[in-house]
Design a protein around this motif. Structure first.
Motif, mmCIF file in Angstrom:
data_model
loop_
_atom_site.group_PDB
_atom_site.id
_atom_site.type_symbol
_atom_site.label_atom_id
_atom_site.label_comp_id
_atom_site.label_asym_id
_atom_site.label_seq_id
_atom_site.Cartn_x
_atom_site.Cartn_y
_atom_site.Cartn_z
ATOM 1 N N ARG A 156 -5.738 7.918 82.136
ATOM 2 C CA ARG A 156 -5.846 9.272 82.699
ATOM 3 C C ARG A 156 -4.697 9.550 83.664
ATOM 4 O O ARG A 156 -4.155 10.654 83.721
ATOM 5 C CB ARG A 156 -7.185 9.441 83.423
ATOM 6 N N GLN A 157 -4.301 8.529 84.429
ATOM 7 C CA GLN A 157 -3.171 8.692 85.344
ATOM 8 C C GLN A 157 -1.865 8.879 84.565
ATOM 9 O O GLN A 157 -1.015 9.696 84.948
ATOM 10 C CB GLN A 157 -3.072 7.489 86.276
ATOM 11 N N TYR A 158 -1.703 8.139 83.456
ATOM 12 C CA TYR A 158 -0.515 8.331 82.626
ATOM 13 C C TYR A 158 -0.461 9.769 82.106
ATOM 14 O O TYR A 158 0.613 10.391 82.060
ATOM 15 C CB TYR A 158 -0.515 7.364 81.437
ATOM 16 N N ILE A 176 3.915 8.811 76.037
ATOM 17 C CA ILE A 176 3.847 7.687 75.101
ATOM 18 C C ILE A 176 2.768 6.710 75.540
ATOM 19 O O ILE A 176 1.935 6.261 74.734
ATOM 20 C CB ILE A 176 5.218 6.988 75.010
ATOM 21 N N LYS A 177 2.735 6.377 76.818
ATOM 22 C CA LYS A 177 1.710 5.460 77.327
ATOM 23 C C LYS A 177 0.317 6.066 77.207
ATOM 24 O O LYS A 177 -0.666 5.356 76.960
ATOM 25 C CB LYS A 177 2.003 5.112 78.786
ATOM 26 N N THR A 178 0.213 7.378 77.380
ATOM 27 C CA THR A 178 -1.083 8.047 77.257
ATOM 28 C C THR A 178 -1.658 7.872 75.858
ATOM 29 O O THR A 178 -2.795 7.401 75.688
ATOM 30 C CB THR A 178 -0.955 9.551 77.560
ATOM 31 N N PHE A 179 -0.879 8.234 74.853
ATOM 32 C CA PHE A 179 -1.398 8.177 73.491
ATOM 33 C C PHE A 179 -1.593 6.739 73.029
ATOM 34 O O PHE A 179 -2.554 6.439 72.302
ATOM 35 C CB PHE A 179 -0.477 8.963 72.548
ATOM 36 N N PRO A 247 -18.742 8.467 81.524
ATOM 37 C CA PRO A 247 -19.659 8.644 80.381
ATOM 38 C C PRO A 247 -19.236 7.993 79.080
ATOM 39 O O PRO A 247 -20.072 7.823 78.184
ATOM 40 C CB PRO A 247 -19.735 10.168 80.239
ATOM 41 N N ILE A 248 -17.964 7.594 78.918
ATOM 42 C CA ILE A 248 -17.570 6.940 77.668
ATOM 43 C C ILE A 248 -18.338 5.643 77.445
ATOM 44 O O ILE A 248 -18.466 5.179 76.310
ATOM 45 C CB ILE A 248 -16.060 6.651 77.623
ATOM 46 N N ALA A 249 -18.888 5.046 78.504
ATOM 47 C CA ALA A 249 -19.664 3.814 78.353
ATOM 48 C C ALA A 249 -20.855 4.015 77.436
ATOM 49 O O ALA A 249 -21.252 3.103 76.694
ATOM 50 C CB ALA A 249 -20.131 3.317 79.722
ATOM 51 N N LYS A 380 -12.245 12.990 71.715
ATOM 52 C CA LYS A 380 -12.651 14.338 72.091
ATOM 53 C C LYS A 380 -12.936 14.425 73.584
ATOM 54 O O LYS A 380 -12.550 15.381 74.258
ATOM 55 C CB LYS A 380 -13.892 14.742 71.294
ATOM 56 N N TYR A 381 -13.588 13.404 74.123
ATOM 57 C CA TYR A 381 -13.925 13.432 75.545
ATOM 58 C C TYR A 381 -12.673 13.315 76.412
ATOM 59 O O TYR A 381 -12.571 13.954 77.460
ATOM 60 C CB TYR A 381 -14.905 12.307 75.880
ATOM 61 N N PHE A 382 -11.725 12.499 75.987
ATOM 62 C CA PHE A 382 -10.496 12.341 76.772
ATOM 63 C C PHE A 382 -9.748 13.669 76.878
ATOM 64 O O PHE A 382 -9.234 14.019 77.943
ATOM 65 C CB PHE A 382 -9.584 11.288 76.143
ATOM 66 N N PHE A 383 -9.675 14.396 75.778
ATOM 67 C CA PHE A 383 -8.908 15.646 75.756
ATOM 68 C C PHE A 383 -9.807 16.875 75.891
ATOM 69 O O PHE A 383 -9.459 17.954 75.418
ATOM 70 C CB PHE A 383 -8.076 15.725 74.473
ATOM 71 N N ARG A 384 -10.947 16.695 76.541
ATOM 72 C CA ARG A 384 -11.857 17.834 76.736
ATOM 73 C C ARG A 384 -11.203 18.851 77.684
ATOM 74 O O ARG A 384 -10.296 18.530 78.449
ATOM 75 C CB ARG A 384 -13.181 17.358 77.328
#
Length: 389
Positions: A156-158, A176-179, A247-249, A380-384
């Protein structure tokens, strides 16, 4: 301590570490890459990364948009890295494979849903051989993973730095590090569809198992099986667990299956590790341990299946299987029927059911699509949300 004894202890520890680490891979690298590529190209669970990148980030070519149109140089845990003409799809695919490198990271890719999360990792408590639960590994504090930092908080910081950095080369580096990091997080979800990874089974005999079988198969038809895309977005609304509050857990473990109620794994929401644990065997847990009550002997019916004899086209051979018909998911071959099945007590120690290529084919038909829909849920949750750039 004598010098010879000290040297022996060091050598023993190094061998132990190497043996424990090399035996814990999940899907083969190519399988993770195939799954991530498949997801990047499609709309799954009402989310299309292609459209998100095109509409909200100005990437006119979506997942095929070139992040860096010249060689970019940056540093990671293993030194200087050269990245040229990378796209989001390429990075996500590569990340799916990179999470297994170096191999010491692999021991943090396990989660046993029948244990407390802080005790749910591989061989928890066995010194250097043990690892974090994959859920805790994915949510380590920023900068605290080893041999690369790609936890949820790192990635998320990247992403933030990739959107806000002034220098073009710095933005490219962090995107690049994000994806790549998102691909790695998807890898952790996918490993929860591997029976070994949810039943504390470190692949002591890794020569033929579910992952090895898949690495030699064409998995596209299984990827397309939308009937078994069962991820439910309401998973993200379940009360968080203090050990891993993001919540991804809950994609992996909803804390609903407790070892006594396998039918709950067929209702939604349910964690992928819970579904896999309750309904499938790993190589070393076929009716041999009380740690995993299901599947049980009462879960199966006996059947005989005939095949063409490979040595005689005019003839056939038969193989006996135990088909899972009760307690959770049903109607697939769970394992071969052991010699003398039905003629001696089921508890006889010399009964030896195995998991063959036909069993693994039935497993893949159900587990691969779930690996797709559940890891797509993380994407989907990451890019919400929406962005205005």
């Amino acid at each position: 301590m004598g010098r010879r004894l000290w040297i022996n202890l060091v050598c023993f520890n190094l061998v132990s570490i190497l043996l424990s680490a090399t035996a814990v891979h999940g899907y083969e690298v190519v399988t993770h890459k195939d799954i991530n590529n498949f997801i990047a190209d499609r709309e799954i669970s009402d989310f299309s990364l292609k459209e998100y990148l095109r509409v909200h980030m100005g990437f006119s070519l979506g997942v095929n948009h070139v992040i860096a149109d010249r060689v970019e140089i940056f540093h990671d845990w293993f030194g200087t890295v050269l990245k040229s003409a990378l796209t989001p799809k390429q990075c996500i695919s590569t990340g799916g494979g990179d999470e297994d490198s170096p191999f010491l990271r692999c021991k943090n890719h396990f989660h046993d849903p029948l244990k407390e999360w802080n005790q749910a990792g591989l061989y928890e408590g066995v010194g250097l051989a043990g690892g974090d639960s994959s859920i805790l590994w994915a949510q380590r504090e920023e900068g605290t993973q080893y041999l690369g930092n790609y936890s949820w908080h790192d990635v998320r910081q990247y992403f933030y730095r990739g959107l806000t950095s002034i220098e073009e080369s710095e933005r490219a580096e962090y995107l690049i590090k994000t994806f790549n990091g998102v691909g790695r997080l998807m890898h952790l979800i996918q490993d929860s569809s591997v029976p070994e990874h949810v039943r504390n089974d470190g692949h002591v005999l890794p020569f033929f198992n579910f992952e090895k079988y898949l690495s030699k198969e064409e998995i596209y038809n299984w990827l397309m099986n939308q009937q078994n895309y069962t991820f439910d977005n309401s998973t993200f609304s379940i009360t968080s667990n203090n050990y891993a509050p993001v919540p991804i857990a809950r994609i992996v473990d909803t804390d609903r299956y407790d070892g006594t109620n396998p039918d709950v794994t067929m209702t939604t929401p349910t964690g992928l590790a819970e579904y896999t644990n309750a309904n499938y065997f790993s190589t070393d847990t076929v009716f041999v341990t009380d740690d995993y009550p299901y599947p049980s002997w009462e879960s199966v019916n006996h059947t005989v299946i005939r095949f063409q004899d490979p040595r005689n086209e005019a003839g056939d051979v038969h193989r006996e299987y135990l088909v899972k018909m009760h307690h959770g998911d049903t109607s697939y071959r769970l394992c071969t029927a052991p010699v003398l099945y039905g003629q001696v007590p089921a508890t006889a120690e010399y009964l030896a059911p195995i998991l063959d290529e036909n069993v693994y084919g039935d497993y893949a038909e159900r587990l691969i699509p779930r690996a797709v829909s559940y890891s797509a849920g993380l994407l989907k949750y990451f890019f919400r949300g929406t962005l205005e750039l």
